[in-house]
Design an enzyme around this catalytic site. Sequence first.
Site, PDB file in Angstrom:
ATOM      1  N   HIS A 167       0.865  -1.184   0.000  1.00 38.04           N
ATOM      2  CA  HIS A 167       0.000   0.000   0.000  1.00 38.04           C
ATOM      3  C   HIS A 167       0.897   1.228   0.000  1.00 38.04           C
ATOM      4  O   HIS A 167       1.682   1.439   0.917  1.00 38.04           O
ATOM      5  CB  HIS A 167      -0.907  -0.021   1.234  1.00 38.04           C
ATOM      6  CG  HIS A 167      -1.985   1.014   1.207  1.00 38.04           C
ATOM      7  ND1 HIS A 167      -2.910   1.114   0.185  1.00 38.04           N
ATOM      8  CD2 HIS A 167      -2.303   2.009   2.076  1.00 38.04           C
ATOM      9  CE1 HIS A 167      -3.749   2.108   0.428  1.00 38.04           C
ATOM     10  NE2 HIS A 167      -3.388   2.678   1.567  1.00 38.04           N
TER      11      HIS A 167
ATOM     12  N   LYS B 172     -10.434   5.407  -4.514  1.00 35.19           N
ATOM     13  CA  LYS B 172      -9.515   6.461  -4.102  1.00 35.19           C
ATOM     14  C   LYS B 172      -8.121   6.066  -4.567  1.00 35.19           C
ATOM     15  O   LYS B 172      -7.730   4.903  -4.492  1.00 35.19           O
ATOM     16  CB  LYS B 172      -9.560   6.583  -2.579  1.00 35.19           C
ATOM     17  CG  LYS B 172      -8.534   7.511  -1.958  1.00 35.19           C
ATOM     18  CD  LYS B 172      -8.897   7.764  -0.490  1.00 35.19           C
ATOM     19  CE  LYS B 172      -7.671   8.048   0.361  1.00 35.19           C
ATOM     20  NZ  LYS B 172      -8.018   8.347   1.765  1.00 35.19           N
TER      21      LYS B 172
ATOM     22  N   LYS C  11      -3.969   7.054  -4.291  1.00 39.65           N
ATOM     23  CA  LYS C  11      -2.910   7.792  -3.618  1.00 39.65           C
ATOM     24  C   LYS C  11      -2.088   8.537  -4.663  1.00 39.65           C
ATOM     25  O   LYS C  11      -1.808   8.002  -5.735  1.00 39.65           O
ATOM     26  CB  LYS C  11      -2.010   6.821  -2.837  1.00 39.65           C
ATOM     27  CG  LYS C  11      -2.677   6.253  -1.594  1.00 39.65           C
ATOM     28  CD  LYS C  11      -2.901   7.333  -0.547  1.00 39.65           C
ATOM     29  CE  LYS C  11      -3.336   6.719   0.786  1.00 39.65           C
ATOM     30  NZ  LYS C  11      -3.620   7.776   1.786  1.00 39.65           N
TER      31      LYS C  11
ATOM     32  N   ASP D 171      -5.780  11.244  -2.874  1.00 39.33           N
ATOM     33  CA  ASP D 171      -5.218  11.671  -1.583  1.00 39.33           C
ATOM     34  C   ASP D 171      -3.746  12.004  -1.791  1.00 39.33           C
ATOM     35  O   ASP D 171      -2.951  11.130  -2.136  1.00 39.33           O
ATOM     36  CB  ASP D 171      -5.382  10.545  -0.551  1.00 39.33           C
ATOM     37  CG  ASP D 171      -4.933  10.964   0.844  1.00 39.33           C
ATOM     38  OD1 ASP D 171      -4.487  12.123   1.018  1.00 39.33           O
ATOM     39  OD2 ASP D 171      -5.037  10.129   1.769  1.00 39.33           O
TER      40      ASP D 171
ATOM     41  N   GLU E  32      -8.066  14.972  -1.398  1.00 38.03           N
ATOM     42  CA  GLU E  32      -7.785  14.896   0.031  1.00 38.03           C
ATOM     43  C   GLU E  32      -6.396  15.449   0.334  1.00 38.03           C
ATOM     44  O   GLU E  32      -5.411  15.056  -0.301  1.00 38.03           O
ATOM     45  CB  GLU E  32      -7.887  13.426   0.465  1.00 38.03           C
ATOM     46  CG  GLU E  32      -7.606  13.188   1.943  1.00 38.03           C
ATOM     47  CD  GLU E  32      -7.866  11.740   2.345  1.00 38.03           C
ATOM     48  OE1 GLU E  32      -8.518  11.007   1.564  1.00 38.03           O
ATOM     49  OE2 GLU E  32      -7.427  11.342   3.425  1.00 38.03           O
TER      50      GLU E  32
ATOM     51  N   ASP F  37      -7.466  15.896   6.018  1.00 37.54           N
ATOM     52  CA  ASP F  37      -7.176  14.685   6.799  1.00 37.54           C
ATOM     53  C   ASP F  37      -6.062  14.993   7.798  1.00 37.54           C
ATOM     54  O   ASP F  37      -6.327  15.187   8.995  1.00 37.54           O
ATOM     55  CB  ASP F  37      -6.799  13.527   5.873  1.00 37.54           C
ATOM     56  CG  ASP F  37      -6.578  12.226   6.632  1.00 37.54           C
ATOM     57  OD1 ASP F  37      -6.877  12.185   7.837  1.00 37.54           O
ATOM     58  OD2 ASP F  37      -6.101  11.243   6.030  1.00 37.54           O
TER      59      ASP F  37
ATOM     60  N   LYS G  14     -11.313   9.972  11.980  1.00 39.69           N
ATOM     61  CA  LYS G  14     -10.688   8.678  12.290  1.00 39.69           C
ATOM     62  C   LYS G  14     -10.524   8.572  13.794  1.00 39.69           C
ATOM     63  O   LYS G  14     -10.149   9.556  14.448  1.00 39.69           O
ATOM     64  CB  LYS G  14      -9.304   8.572  11.641  1.00 39.69           C
ATOM     65  CG  LYS G  14      -9.261   8.736  10.137  1.00 39.69           C
ATOM     66  CD  LYS G  14      -7.827   8.689   9.632  1.00 39.69           C
ATOM     67  CE  LYS G  14      -7.751   8.890   8.123  1.00 39.69           C
ATOM     68  NZ  LYS G  14      -6.369   8.964   7.625  1.00 39.69           N
TER      69      LYS G  14
ATOM     70  N   GLU H 241     -13.894   4.794   4.084  1.00 35.78           N
ATOM     71  CA  GLU H 241     -12.855   3.971   3.446  1.00 35.78           C
ATOM     72  C   GLU H 241     -12.440   2.863   4.430  1.00 35.78           C
ATOM     73  O   GLU H 241     -11.254   2.593   4.594  1.00 35.78           O
ATOM     74  CB  GLU H 241     -11.652   4.832   3.057  1.00 35.78           C
ATOM     75  CG  GLU H 241     -11.058   5.591   4.240  1.00 35.78           C
ATOM     76  CD  GLU H 241      -9.836   6.413   3.901  1.00 35.78           C
ATOM     77  OE1 GLU H 241      -9.591   6.696   2.727  1.00 35.78           O
ATOM     78  OE2 GLU H 241      -9.110   6.773   4.854  1.00 35.78           O
TER      79      GLU H 241
HETATM   80 MG    MG Z   1      -5.595  10.582   4.022  1.00 36.98          MG
END
Ligand code: MG
Length: 382
Positions: free
Chosen positions: A31, A176, A178, A207, A233, A258, A282, A336
Amino acid sequence: MPEPTCPKSADVLRIACLRIRLLDIPLVRPHKFSVTTMHTQGVLLIELVTEDGIVGWGEGVVPGGPWWGGESVEGMAALVEHHLAPLTVGQDVLRPEVLARRLESLVAGAPFARAGVEMAAWDAAGRALGVPVHQLLGGAHRDRLPVTWALGAEPADVVAQEAHSLLAEGRHGSFKLKMGAAPAEADVARVRAIADALGGAAPLAVDLNGAWDSHTARRWLPALADAGVHLVEQPLPAADIAGLARLRAQSPVAIMADESLRTPADALRLAAAHAADVLAIKIGKSGGLSAVRRVAAVAEAAGMDCYGGTAIETSLGTAASAHLFCATTPLDAGTELFGPLLLDDDIVTEPVTYQAGQLLLPAGPGFGITIDENKVAKYERR
Ligand code: MG
């Protein structure tokens, strides 16, 4: 009208001890973030036991190491052992928010570690009372949550194929990506290629994890909007609230905060500066479920949407998030909560259930999950 009374001694359920273990769980695929790539997820598993023998579970996780917020599972383990556990033992597990505020007042920062301890207290409180945590939080507004899938870092055609397969199978309805690891021009070209291949079949968010400066963001946001991206994001570094506000004033695409949002005071600053359309909430980064509720209250009052974010939790932390997010308004931007899908294995006997792109709110007391000691033993760090 009777006078309000303090809890009678019989209503107090004291915490006897905390036990912590460090686990390492592999991912189904790497990831990628703007500055690092994770291959396994470290988990600080927190087992809270009351004097009556009731057990509650919490987990401390950060997204792939200390780059995001300075905390790590190793640091959390030391902090819990030497400071948070002594502050928690003897406290009343039926008052998780009181415990959270005690930890907040005596341990500055360290929200991910504090959140793990508070999480275990909510689970134990629910189990002690025989009710799911969402009921302790005022009740569920919904019984399932839409889950955006994080597409990988492979070439555009491979990623687009993955997205089309997931759509065809009905497993996810939004995606989404990255960004921020490559130069902006190449990065935007890759997103455009994936968006073109998707052909508007599903909403696409990106993001940046704070990777761009204002100049880069002003230059490339219109291209992302033109490609069909609906949400960007954290394009700018966490501290640049003024830059985020200037960017949003001209942005053709919605902006989500975020890294800029951790505390309720951050939410108020973002609201006052008109710096974000959406807040990523979160449990870990805000220091627990009760702190997220204070953040969400600010968002609602300011007319900002909330998006249920992840730090790549197991089914334990994901179930905790599901209870919180189902009991939270406003949550119009979705979630997410894909952690258990990105992890190659889990630490519970029955992983959380995904159905048609949605995470189902687990039933049963506490968070409604059962820890699998065989799995914990398998992944415990030696
Ligand atoms: Mg984020």
